[in-house]
Motif scaffolding. Structure first.
Motif, PDB file in Angstrom:
ATOM      1  N   PHE A  80      52.834 -31.180  65.908  1.00  0.00           N
ATOM      2  CA  PHE A  80      51.712 -30.570  65.195  1.00  0.00           C
ATOM      3  C   PHE A  80      51.401 -31.212  63.844  1.00  0.00           C
ATOM      4  CE2 PHE A  80      53.382 -26.902  67.787  1.00  0.00           C
ATOM      5  CZ  PHE A  80      52.307 -26.851  68.671  1.00  0.00           C
ATOM      6  N   GLY A  81      52.243 -32.117  63.375  1.00  0.00           N
ATOM      7  CA  GLY A  81      51.928 -32.855  62.159  1.00  0.00           C
ATOM      8  C   GLY A  81      52.571 -32.360  60.880  1.00  0.00           C
ATOM      9  N   GLY A  82      53.272 -31.237  60.916  1.00  0.00           N
ATOM     10  CA  GLY A  82      53.918 -30.718  59.714  1.00  0.00           C
ATOM     11  C   GLY A  82      54.350 -29.281  59.928  1.00  0.00           C
ATOM     12  N   VAL A  83      54.859 -28.673  58.853  1.00  0.00           N
ATOM     13  CA  VAL A  83      55.269 -27.265  58.898  1.00  0.00           C
ATOM     14  C   VAL A  83      54.774 -26.579  57.630  1.00  0.00           C
ATOM     15  CG1 VAL A  83      57.190 -25.638  59.012  1.00  0.00           C
ATOM     16  CG2 VAL A  83      57.346 -27.817  60.239  1.00  0.00           C
ATOM     17  N   ASP A  84      54.045 -25.471  57.816  1.00  0.00           N
ATOM     18  CA  ASP A  84      53.502 -24.726  56.688  1.00  0.00           C
ATOM     19  C   ASP A  84      54.084 -23.325  56.551  1.00  0.00           C
ATOM     20  OD1 ASP A  84      51.216 -26.622  55.825  1.00  0.00           O
ATOM     21  OD2 ASP A  84      50.897 -26.370  57.983  1.00  0.00           O
ATOM     22  N   VAL A  85      54.489 -22.738  57.659  1.00  0.00           N
ATOM     23  CA  VAL A  85      55.002 -21.369  57.654  1.00  0.00           C
ATOM     24  C   VAL A  85      56.243 -21.312  58.533  1.00  0.00           C
ATOM     25  CG1 VAL A  85      54.527 -18.964  58.286  1.00  0.00           C
ATOM     26  CG2 VAL A  85      52.704 -20.376  57.307  1.00  0.00           C
ATOM     27  N   VAL A  86      57.296 -20.702  58.028  1.00  0.00           N
ATOM     28  CA  VAL A  86      58.505 -20.471  58.811  1.00  0.00           C
ATOM     29  C   VAL A  86      58.804 -18.980  58.774  1.00  0.00           C
ATOM     30  CG1 VAL A  86      60.992 -20.909  59.025  1.00  0.00           C
ATOM     31  CG2 VAL A  86      59.439 -22.759  58.360  1.00  0.00           C
ATOM     32  N   VAL A  87      58.891 -18.369  59.959  1.00  0.00           N
ATOM     33  CA  VAL A  87      59.179 -16.941  60.067  1.00  0.00           C
ATOM     34  C   VAL A  87      60.443 -16.779  60.897  1.00  0.00           C
ATOM     35  CG1 VAL A  87      58.294 -14.674  60.683  1.00  0.00           C
ATOM     36  CG2 VAL A  87      56.688 -16.506  60.097  1.00  0.00           C
ATOM     37  N   ASN A  88      61.489 -16.245  60.280  1.00  0.00           N
ATOM     38  CA  ASN A  88      62.772 -16.132  60.985  1.00  0.00           C
ATOM     39  C   ASN A  88      63.006 -14.692  61.437  1.00  0.00           C
ATOM     40  OD1 ASN A  88      65.244 -16.567  62.106  1.00  0.00           O
ATOM     41  ND2 ASN A  88      66.318 -16.852  60.178  1.00  0.00           N
ATOM     42  N   THR A  89      62.485 -14.363  62.629  1.00  0.00           N
ATOM     43  CA  THR A  89      62.687 -13.011  63.168  1.00  0.00           C
ATOM     44  C   THR A  89      63.970 -12.911  63.989  1.00  0.00           C
ATOM     45  OG1 THR A  89      61.588 -13.272  65.331  1.00  0.00           O
ATOM     46  CG2 THR A  89      60.179 -12.872  63.418  1.00  0.00           C
ATOM     47  N   ALA A  90      64.642 -14.031  64.239  1.00  0.00           N
ATOM     48  CA  ALA A  90      65.817 -14.032  65.121  1.00  0.00           C
ATOM     49  C   ALA A  90      66.950 -13.216  64.517  1.00  0.00           C
ATOM     50  CB  ALA A  90      66.283 -15.459  65.372  1.00  0.00           C
ATOM     51  N   GLY A  91      67.548 -12.365  65.321  1.00  0.00           N
ATOM     52  CA  GLY A  91      68.665 -11.560  64.829  1.00  0.00           C
ATOM     53  C   GLY A  91      69.259 -10.721  65.931  1.00  0.00           C
ATOM     54  N   ILE A  92      70.474 -10.255  65.717  1.00  0.00           N
ATOM     55  CA  ILE A  92      71.125  -9.357  66.669  1.00  0.00           C
ATOM     56  C   ILE A  92      71.675  -8.150  65.929  1.00  0.00           C
ATOM     57  CG2 ILE A  92      71.695 -11.156  68.348  1.00  0.00           C
ATOM     58  CD1 ILE A  92      74.491 -11.228  67.237  1.00  0.00           C
TER      59      ILE A  92
END
Length: 243
Positions: A80-92
């Motif tokens: 996609f050419g880059g990263v602008d937003v990172v959302v870390n919903t991963a969890g247990i």
């Protein structure tokens, strides 16, 4: 020419993560849907996004493994050419009174919720473009102090600390760092193993008299990922007024 923004949604194959991925795609972002093990579910999310006219792809990674997370970000940049937003919903979430919880279960939660957040945050800090946003996931239970949530709440307290400090460490980068702290939300992670009486009690705690929905949480994420450039170093409690 306006450049399309790119989001990486960790844990994007189900529950809150899926709602976030679909919301950000609906807002015009290209989305990398991360998954840990269920490729079919991730493909369903990608198909839902692309069928609606959006842009998405899926990639697997163990979020506690630095090499795999680095590769995830590299794949995102290549596609996609880059990263602008990172959302870390991963969890247990593994529930038990402190005196009865096995250390193996404690370590399992710690590896994903704390180490995973740390590893993802390291990559995000290195890769996010100017104007970017890192959004971690905490939990309202840190303040509610509910019985049986000791170990889980402890992992989310660690997420709070990392979020608040990293926001200051990224001074001069024009990157915001915040955390969303949902209350009881109707997802498989929350509902699994809970008696109906417990679910009813938690539902009644909110003045709005319902559980949260994944879409409610995604709305807050979309705010932090887009227009909320003056919100930084905050824990946003998204819980219908429980606290």
């Amino acid at each position: 020419m306006i450049e399309t923004r790119v989001a990486v949604v960790l844990g994007g194959s189900g529950g809150i993560g899926r709602a976030v991925a679909e919301r950000l795609a609906g807002d015009g972002m290209s989305v990398m849907v991360h998954y840990a093990g269920n490729a079919a579910r991730a493909d369903e999310v990608v198909k839902a996004i692309t069928s609606a006219g959006g842009s998405a792809a899926a990639a697997r990674a163990d979020i506690a493994d630095p090499a795999q997370v680095e590769q995830l970000f590299t794949e995102t940049e290549q596609q996609f050419g880059g990263v602008d937003v990172v959302v870390n919903t991963a969890g247990i979430m593994l529930l038990s009174p402190l005196t009865e919880l096995s250390l193996d279960d404690f370590d399992t939660m710690h590896r994903t919720n704390v180490r995973g957040t740390f590893v993802v945050s390291q990559q995000a800090a290195q890769r996010l473009r100017r104007g970017g946003a890192l959004i971690n996931f905490s939990s309202t239970v840190v303040k509610l102090a509910l019985e049986n949530y000791t170990a889980y709440a402890a992992t989310k307290g660690a997420v709070d600390a990392m979020t608040l400090i990293l926001a200051k460490e990224l001074r001069g980068r024009d990157v915001t760092v915040n955390a969303v702290a949902p209350g009881p939300t109707a997802t498989p992670l929350f509902l699994d193993g809970k008696p109906q009486a417990v679910v009813d009690h938690l539902t009644a705690m909110s003045p709005l008299e319902r559980l949260g929905r994944p879409e409610d949480i995604a709305e807050t994420v979309a705010f932090l990922a887009g227009p909320a450039r003056w919100v930084n170093g905050q824990i946003i409690y998204t819980n219908g007024g429980i606290i």
